[in-house]
Design an enzyme around this catalytic site. Structure first.
Site, PDB file in Angstrom:
ATOM      1  N   TYR A 441       0.816  -1.224   0.000  1.00 19.66           N
ATOM      2  CA  TYR A 441       0.000   0.000   0.000  1.00 19.66           C
ATOM      3  C   TYR A 441       0.845   1.267   0.000  1.00 19.66           C
ATOM      4  O   TYR A 441       2.053   1.212   0.144  1.00 19.66           O
ATOM      5  CB  TYR A 441      -1.057   0.007   1.095  1.00 19.66           C
ATOM      6  CG  TYR A 441      -0.670  -0.152   2.542  1.00 19.66           C
ATOM      7  CD1 TYR A 441       0.626  -0.061   3.015  1.00 19.66           C
ATOM      8  CD2 TYR A 441      -1.685  -0.386   3.487  1.00 19.66           C
ATOM      9  CE1 TYR A 441       0.916  -0.190   4.348  1.00 19.66           C
ATOM     10  CE2 TYR A 441      -1.409  -0.517   4.834  1.00 19.66           C
ATOM     11  CZ  TYR A 441      -0.105  -0.423   5.266  1.00 19.66           C
ATOM     12  OH  TYR A 441       0.168  -0.556   6.602  1.00 19.66           O
ATOM     13  N   GLU A 442       0.172   2.383  -0.220  1.00 19.90           N
ATOM     14  CA  GLU A 442       0.830   3.689  -0.414  1.00 19.90           C
ATOM     15  C   GLU A 442       1.781   3.689  -1.605  1.00 19.90           C
ATOM     16  O   GLU A 442       2.804   4.367  -1.607  1.00 19.90           O
ATOM     17  CB  GLU A 442       1.566   4.132   0.857  1.00 19.90           C
ATOM     18  CG  GLU A 442       0.690   4.262   2.079  1.00 19.90           C
ATOM     19  CD  GLU A 442      -0.433   5.275   1.906  1.00 19.90           C
ATOM     20  OE1 GLU A 442      -0.319   6.152   1.033  1.00 19.90           O
ATOM     21  OE2 GLU A 442      -1.421   5.175   2.643  1.00 19.90           O
ATOM     22  N   GLY A 443       1.441   2.935  -2.635  1.00 21.00           N
ATOM     23  CA  GLY A 443       2.297   2.809  -3.812  1.00 21.00           C
ATOM     24  C   GLY A 443       3.202   1.608  -3.660  1.00 21.00           C
ATOM     25  O   GLY A 443       4.071   1.582  -2.788  1.00 21.00           O
TER      26      GLY A 443
END
Length: 590
Positions: A441-443
């Site tokens: 997550y978050e890229g």
């Protein structure tokens, strides 16, 4: 599950001795009257109590119970609501928040230590306030004064939470194809319609309101990412005086059933003409959202450090007590039926690997936090600009390298316990499951690697890299005894590979993607070598003391430089192999 104890001695070492953070804070006008060494130590001591005594005891029970969804309402595990109420009384959500709106105004260098404690104690619990703190950053940086005056104070207080609503079922990394729409209304608000998935804390029972930051497209939006706008959409509408009004047209459709972080509510959120308010300019949503995401990416990377620290604490305690076999050189504990497993080489290899990477990561997180503080608070324009360039360069490294090596460390910690590491009561298997999400997550970390090499190195001809390299080289030449020559060799390897890639990228479009992950790891090991050299320089000046801490630092540094830094050799070889092996097979040959 073993107890968690915040590594305060090492945190103080990094802040006060390696980086001399109090001296930095004293020369930054915005921080000079806010924080000093005593204040920082007091905050760290209290944070250790909160995380160790209040939050950590809920980690295993929260994982086993999970969150419950019923008719759109989410219930967090037993004890979470009570612990959260105590947690926000200490003002922890607003630790680094803007004092103008009730935040404590503490520097990021200090906040990263607290974030590590939170993730080590209970990653699921940590996420509820981490998203709130990030949402506050975006609102503070880009929203109108009217919105800031209404929303920031209760969010810093923790009475209201924040969420980040980007991902849609068909649009994850490629946000340009999102479908959520924003229709203008007569009162300068907008009707937001669409569905978002994977929304951390999108619904929960901890706070009286949730402030969603939602990416959507206006009717006249151009195609692609340049057509995205950012909107503030409260769960409950807010009156002009700040009081809560009616429910907004926002609902939680379901919860995701996940591998880990099971006590964190990961929601499908539906917006059915919900009233929202534009943050920043029209079609400028990504720029506003990335203010939040860059801080969140550092935070999520720190999840890797925190989980690794928790795994290490469990593993080293076990290795000191568990007796199996005898040391190859003869019995080390002849009074016992066998020796503690700490005598065995492979156990030591795993424990030292965790220790070296976790302590290197802690120092690097503080270094990135230092750059964020300079970028935010320095009155010197040149210093501010230089720090901004380093933040842009180093953020993808921090997010991906911390989380990649954090998983590796947690697996090592689990392995130290053998079969006991695979069963629930010791907590190691939960740490492996919980930390795994940090790479996604978050890229995703692959995206972080592309960002580093493609945007932060190749796109600007390596300018920011040269700035970082100049700082590292200067330190290495001034501290030859602190592994300075080995640091220079590693740095030159990074520079040589970078130059080669700059040339390759001119005629092979596949080269950046092919090399990016190995390049980020190469960069990470060199960055950690710089951190370890800085720690060694301090420890060498103190090693005449009777404090075993400094001797332990020097021993761990020796392991890092002799056994871990050589990984850069194989990374260089993989990079120079080029893109052709990746593209040799047709789709049918896979």
């Amino acid at each position: 599950m073993p107890d968690y104890h915040a590594p305060l001695r090492d945190m103080r070492f990094v802040l006060h001795e390696v980086f001399d953070a109090p001296a930095l804070w004293a020369r930054l006008p915005a921080l000079a009257e806010t924080v000093d060494a005593d204040t920082a130590d007091a905050i760290l001591e209290e944070a250790a109590k909160v995380t160790g005594q209040l939050i950590a005891p809920l980690n295993r029970s929260g994982d086993e119970e999970g969150v419950l969804w019923l008719d759109g309402q989410v219930t967090t595990p037993t004890g979470f609501k009570q612990a959260y109420a105590t947690y926000i009384q200490g003002g922890w959500v607003g630790l680094a928040g803007n004092p103008q709106f009730g935040g404590m105004g503490m520097p990021k260098m200090l906040a990263v230590q607290f974030e590590e404690m939170l993730y080590a104690a209970n990653s699921s619990f940590a996420l509820y306030s981490a998203l709130s703190a990030g949402a506050c950053l975006a609102i503070d940086a880009h929203a109108s004064e009217a919105l800031k005056s209404i929303y920031l104070e209760p969010m810093y207080e923790g009475r209201w939470a924040g969420s980040m609503c980007l991902t849609e079922a068909h649009a994850g990394t490629d946000l340009g194809i999102l479908r959520t729409k924003a229709e203008p209304l007569d009162d300068d608000s907008y009707a937001i319609t669409g569905s978002k998935i994977f929304i951390t804390g999108g619904e929960q029972d901890l706070t009286e309101n949730i402030i969603h930051l939602v990416l959507a497209k206006l009717p006249d939006a151009p195609a692609g990412p340049k057509g995205i706008s950012l909107f503030l959409v409260p769960k409950r509408l807010v009156q002009a005086d700040g009081s809560l009004g009616a429910e907004n047209a926002v609902s939680c459709g379901s919860l995701e059933h996940k591998m880990g972080i099971k006590a964190s509510a990961t929601c499908v959120m539906n917006f059915d003409g919900a009233r929202g308010y534009l943050i920043g300019g029209a079609h400028q949503g990504l720029a506003a959202m990335f203010t939040m995401m860059n801080y969140e990416r550092l935070s999520i990377g720190i999840q890797g450090i925190g989980c690794a620290e928790a795994s290490y604490q469990c593993a080293i305690d076990y290795a000191r007590e568990r007796v199996q076999g005898r040391a190859v050189g003869g019995a080390q504990a002849p009074e016992k039926v066998a020796d503690p497993i700490l005598v065995h080489a492979d156990v030591r290899r795993m424990l030292l690997s965790i220790k070296a990477m976790t302590e290197g990561g802690r120092a690097f997180a503080s270094y990135v936090g230092q750059q964020l503080d300079l970028a935010k608070f320095s009155p010197d324009a040149a210093e501010k600009s230089a720090a901004e360039a380093l933040v842009a360069l180093l953020t993808p490294v921090a997010k991906a390298f911390f989380s990649d090596t954090g998983l590796e460390s947690c697996i090592h910690g689990q392995q130290v316990l053998g079969g006991h590491g695979y069963i629930r009561e010791w907590g190691q298997e939960q740490l492996v499951r919980d930390v795994r999400i940090a790479q996604i997550y978050e890229g995703t970390n692959g995206i972080q690697a592309l960002d580093l090499l493609g945007r932060k190195v190749v796109a600007n001809g390596g300018a920011a890299l040269r700035q970082f390299a100049a700082e590292v080289r200067q330190f290495a030449h001034q501290h030859e005894a602190a592994y300075g020559s080995q640091l220079v060799v590693a740095l030159e390897r990074l520079e040589s590979v970078s130059g080669w890639l700059l040339e390759q990228a001119k005629h092979d479009r596949n080269e950046v993607g092919a090399a990016s992950v190995e390049y980020l790891h190469l960069f990470g090991y060199v960055a950690y070598a710089y951190m370890w050299a800085r720690m060694v320089a301090v420890a060498q000046s103190k090693c005449a003391s009777a404090d075993d801490f400094y001797a332990g630092k020097l021993g761990t540094a020796a392991f890092f430089f002799s056994r871990l830094l050589p990984r850069t050799l194989s990374l260089e070889a993989s990079i120079r192999a080029g893109s052709e092996p990746l593209y040799a097979l047709s789709a049918e040959q896979f």
